[in-house]
Write a protein that holds these residues in place. Structure first.
Motif, PDB file in Angstrom:
ATOM      1  N   LYS A  40      -1.846   5.342  12.573  1.00 31.65           N
ATOM      2  CA  LYS A  40      -2.060   6.473  13.476  1.00 31.65           C
ATOM      3  C   LYS A  40      -3.480   6.519  14.022  1.00 31.65           C
ATOM      4  O   LYS A  40      -3.857   7.483  14.702  1.00 31.65           O
ATOM      5  CB  LYS A  40      -1.734   7.784  12.751  1.00 31.65           C
ATOM      6  N   GLU A  42      -2.779  -2.844  12.122  1.00 27.22           N
ATOM      7  CA  GLU A  42      -2.916  -3.387  10.768  1.00 27.22           C
ATOM      8  C   GLU A  42      -3.261  -4.873  10.786  1.00 27.22           C
ATOM      9  O   GLU A  42      -3.035  -5.593   9.818  1.00 27.22           O
ATOM     10  CB  GLU A  42      -1.645  -3.142   9.940  1.00 27.22           C
ATOM     11  N   ASN A  97       0.829  -1.200   0.000  1.00 24.11           N
ATOM     12  CA  ASN A  97       0.000   0.000   0.000  1.00 24.11           C
ATOM     13  C   ASN A  97       0.867   1.255   0.000  1.00 24.11           C
ATOM     14  O   ASN A  97       1.638   1.471   0.920  1.00 24.11           O
ATOM     15  CB  ASN A  97      -0.892   0.018   1.238  1.00 24.11           C
ATOM     16  N   ASN A  98       0.748   2.013  -1.074  1.00 18.47           N
ATOM     17  CA  ASN A  98       1.390   3.327  -1.115  1.00 18.47           C
ATOM     18  C   ASN A  98       0.318   4.350  -0.827  1.00 18.47           C
ATOM     19  O   ASN A  98      -0.533   4.646  -1.658  1.00 18.47           O
ATOM     20  CB  ASN A  98       1.995   3.601  -2.501  1.00 18.47           C
ATOM     21  N   ILE A  99       0.322   4.868   0.376  1.00 16.63           N
ATOM     22  CA  ILE A  99      -0.773   5.733   0.809  1.00 16.63           C
ATOM     23  C   ILE A  99      -0.380   7.193   0.622  1.00 16.63           C
ATOM     24  O   ILE A  99       0.585   7.684   1.193  1.00 16.63           O
ATOM     25  CB  ILE A  99      -1.122   5.449   2.278  1.00 16.63           C
ATOM     26  N   VAL A 110      -6.088   3.521   5.490  1.00 17.24           N
ATOM     27  CA  VAL A 110      -5.922   4.895   5.972  1.00 17.24           C
ATOM     28  C   VAL A 110      -6.979   5.198   7.026  1.00 17.24           C
ATOM     29  O   VAL A 110      -7.983   4.499   7.141  1.00 17.24           O
ATOM     30  CB  VAL A 110      -6.055   5.914   4.819  1.00 17.24           C
ATOM     31  N   LYS A 143      -4.217  -3.232   5.700  1.00 18.43           N
ATOM     32  CA  LYS A 143      -3.619  -1.912   5.548  1.00 18.43           C
ATOM     33  C   LYS A 143      -4.666  -0.926   5.050  1.00 18.43           C
ATOM     34  O   LYS A 143      -5.678  -1.312   4.486  1.00 18.43           O
ATOM     35  CB  LYS A 143      -2.438  -1.969   4.590  1.00 18.43           C
ATOM     36  N   LYS A 146      -4.577  10.089   7.060  1.00 17.50           N
ATOM     37  CA  LYS A 146      -3.330   9.641   7.687  1.00 17.50           C
ATOM     38  C   LYS A 146      -3.208   8.126   7.510  1.00 17.50           C
ATOM     39  O   LYS A 146      -4.194   7.451   7.202  1.00 17.50           O
ATOM     40  CB  LYS A 146      -3.320   9.991   9.175  1.00 17.50           C
ATOM     41  N   SER A 147      -2.026   7.606   7.719  1.00 18.00           N
ATOM     42  CA  SER A 147      -1.848   6.164   7.702  1.00 18.00           C
ATOM     43  C   SER A 147      -2.672   5.541   8.817  1.00 18.00           C
ATOM     44  O   SER A 147      -2.818   6.121   9.902  1.00 18.00           O
ATOM     45  CB  SER A 147      -0.376   5.795   7.874  1.00 18.00           C
ATOM     46  N   ASP A 163      -0.933  11.030   1.244  1.00 23.85           N
ATOM     47  CA  ASP A 163      -1.514  11.837   2.316  1.00 23.85           C
ATOM     48  C   ASP A 163      -2.326  12.976   1.715  1.00 23.85           C
ATOM     49  O   ASP A 163      -2.046  14.150   1.892  1.00 23.85           O
ATOM     50  CB  ASP A 163      -0.392  12.372   3.215  1.00 23.85           C
TER      51      ASP A 163
END
Length: 596
Positions: free
Chosen positions: A485, A494, A451-453, A500, A498, A481-482, A455
């Protein structure tokens, strides 16, 4: 302090607490709870807790799969619940009268037979070894053979005595009365001889039987409790068993016992009909489905009939039909351990393979096979081939000798010992599982999504194993946010996947992808969607908002609806939630691996 102190505490807390537990027992790999309200169980936490393989619910039980350490965990859970664990009966913490008659009957059967299984396995191994002794030329009248045969047969000869103890203990009367009752039924001088009464004769044999003592004590237990409650303390110690015995024993020997024996004969005839008249159907279908039954934890119901046949001294085709299925799992996990490139999968396969070799397949099933549909299909095919081998050779289990390699001893026919069927029922499923896994399983379709999150509040990108990019729209406007958090520790770990977390600035949740609504929780606070490319995502609004029972939530879709990205899913009253002190974070989680 017990090694499993914290694990046991977490299990109790996450099945809804002590007050939610009606009863607890365990099998070889799992704790089996009866809960007052299964919705109180925290599946997501338990499934991702270290020391727990998975959870599932079937046949009225909530099962927490532990693996080979389950007896130790069972003891610690029982201790924390306020009752020392008893291996021969379920630890009961509430009145079970509300459960169905069938459930109560099955639990009684399993609880009474359960303590005999290890002893049955030990005696069965000795019986298997006596067959090997004859194969290598030891005469049956030799001292070594006669002693081994006596040790192997003793359990079956005295079975009603042992079972009488177990049944009485479960029914909460003096277990030593059950011992006496079983001994009376099997007294040698009255076995297989004509007993003359005024109006009739009776000729019965109860050695190596189960149902007569079982049904007899079902009648005797209420009598015991009746007398024990009403007789004076000074005399009830001896008068209660005296009165119960002189009523229940003759009634059982003359009437209940013959009926029970007839029922046992009917069960044996029915099983023989299935496996003799329709062998390929019965053997192959059972072999095909056995691991699925294990997966759902309902295999014990069928196994009960097999053990009953063995306890009665009759061979079981059912155990032979399923004997190849575990070796198929061995073949699959062996292939994974040799050829998997994913380090996590490779690490999981090693202990799962070792466990499968000794006959415990649940770690491999839940950790490797069930999440991968092609492997589940292969496990069924391998089990079916094992059933086919058993059908071709008309194999049966002549005694129970445990699991894994030791189980093979039980399938040696003492009258006509043959090694070829034993070899084939191991080799064929194992090789089939291994080769089919090597050919059909594609690990590139199974790697975890990275996962490329981004922001940003406008969207989140997910990259699949084949580098194909799917753009996922944010379900609600706000600060992204990821998920690590998140204020919710389960989401932040997680463990569920995964994703946000979004601190919302509005109170409308939109579909983040196009697809089908898989789940709408009754409270409206969580919705799951399966995308057009097979991706599964969960949208969860707020923390602990399930406690509001749907108040302040207004879902706009139903389960099964087709939705398009940007379509409204649910409205919620953000202001009211915050006024009540609820955290309104919106979690967006990829709940399973995406394949393309």
């Amino acid at each position: 302090m017990s090694t499993y102190n914290q694990l046991a505490a977490d299990i109790i807390a996450n099945v809804g607490g002590k007050d939610n537990i009606k009863s607890l027992r365990h099998c070889i790999t799992r704790l089996r709870f009866q809960l007052k309200d299964e919705s109180k169980a925290n599946d997501s936490y338990l499934k991702n807790k270290e020391g727990i393989i998975t959870t599932l619910s079937a046949a009225g039980e909530y099962m927490v799969v532990i693996g080979e350490h389950v007896p130790d965990v069972f003891k610690e859970v029982s201790r924390q619940l306020g009752r020392e664990a008893e291996e021969d009966a379920p630890a009961t913490f509430d009145d079970e009268k509300k459960s169905s008659l069938v459930d109560r009957f099955l639990k009684l059967i399993m609880a009474c037979m359960g303590p005999t299984l290890n002893l049955l396995s030990a005696a069965g191994i000795i019986k298997g070894l006596t067959v090997i002794l004859t194969m290598v030329g030891i005469p049956t009248d030799s001292g070594i053979y006669m002693l081994a045969n006596a040790a192997g047969d003793a359990l079956f000869f005295g079975l009603p005595v042992m079972l009488g103890f177990n049944v009485a203990k479960y029914l909460k009367i003096d277990p030593y009365f059950g011992f006496l009752f079983g001994a009376a039924l099997t007294y040698p001088a009255i076995q297989g001889v004509d007993l003359n009464f005024e109006l009739f004769k009776i000729n019965a044999t109860y050695i190596s039987s189960f149902l007569p003592v079982f049904f007899g004590l079902l009648v005797a237990a209420p009598l015991w409790k009746f007398f024990n409650k009403r007789l004076p303390n000074a005399i009830k110690g001896f008068l209660t068993p005296l009165l119960t015995l002189i009523i229940a024993f003759p009634l059982t020997f003359i009437l209940i016992g013959p009926i029970a024996n007839a029922i046992g004969t009917g069960i044996a005839v029915g099983m023989d009909f299935l496996f003799v008249k329709t062998p390929f159907f019965a053997y192959v279908i059972l072999g095909l489905l056995w691991q699925v039954l294990v997966m759902f934890g309902v295999h014990g119901i069928l196994a009960m009939f097999a053990f009953y046949s063995l306890l009665e001294g009759n061979p079981s085709a059912l155990l032979a039909a399923t004997g190849g299925a575990p070796w198929g799992i061995v073949g699959i996990t062996l292939a994974i351990s040799l050829f998997a490139k994913n380090d996590n999968l490779k690490r999981t396969s090693a202990p799962s393979l070792a466990s499968a070799v000794i006959g415990v397949t649940e770690p491999a099933m839940y950790g490797i096979i069930v999440p991968r549909k092609i492997l589940l299909l292969i496990s069924c095919l391998a089990g079916g081939l094992g059933g086919l081998i058993a059908a071709i050779f008309s194999m049966k289990a002549y005694t129970f000798t445990g699991m894994g390699p030791m189980a093979l001893l039980g399938s040696i026919n003492p009258d006509d010992p043959q090694i070829l069927p034993i070899v084939l029922i191991v080799v064929v499923p194992l090789v089939a599982g291994f080769l089919l896994t090597k050919v059909l399983y594609k690990e590139t379709d199974d790697t975890k999504v990275q996962n490329n999150i981004s922001d940003k509040s406008t969207g989140v990108e997910k990259h699949g194993a084949s580098n194909r990019v799917i753009s996922i729209q944010a379900p609600v406007t706000g600060v992204v946010k990821s998920v690590i958090k998140s204020s919710d520790e389960v989401f932040a770990s997680e463990a569920l996947g995964k994703g946000v977390v979004i601190v919302p600035s509005s109170d409308t949740v939109f579909a983040l992808i196009s697809g089908t609504v898989k789940t709408v929780f009754p409270t409206g606070h969580a919705i799951g969607i399966v995308g057009e490319n097979g991706e599964e995502v969960l949208i969860h609004v707020g923390i602990n908002t399930v406690n509001l029972q749907g108040k302040y939530f207004s879902p706009k879709v139903l389960q099964g609806d087709t939705v398009h990205a940007g379509e409204v899913l649910v409205d919620f009253d953000k202001g009211a939630l915050e006024q009540l002190g609820y955290n309104t974070e919106v979690m967006m989680i990829v709940t399973i691996q995406m394949t393309f």
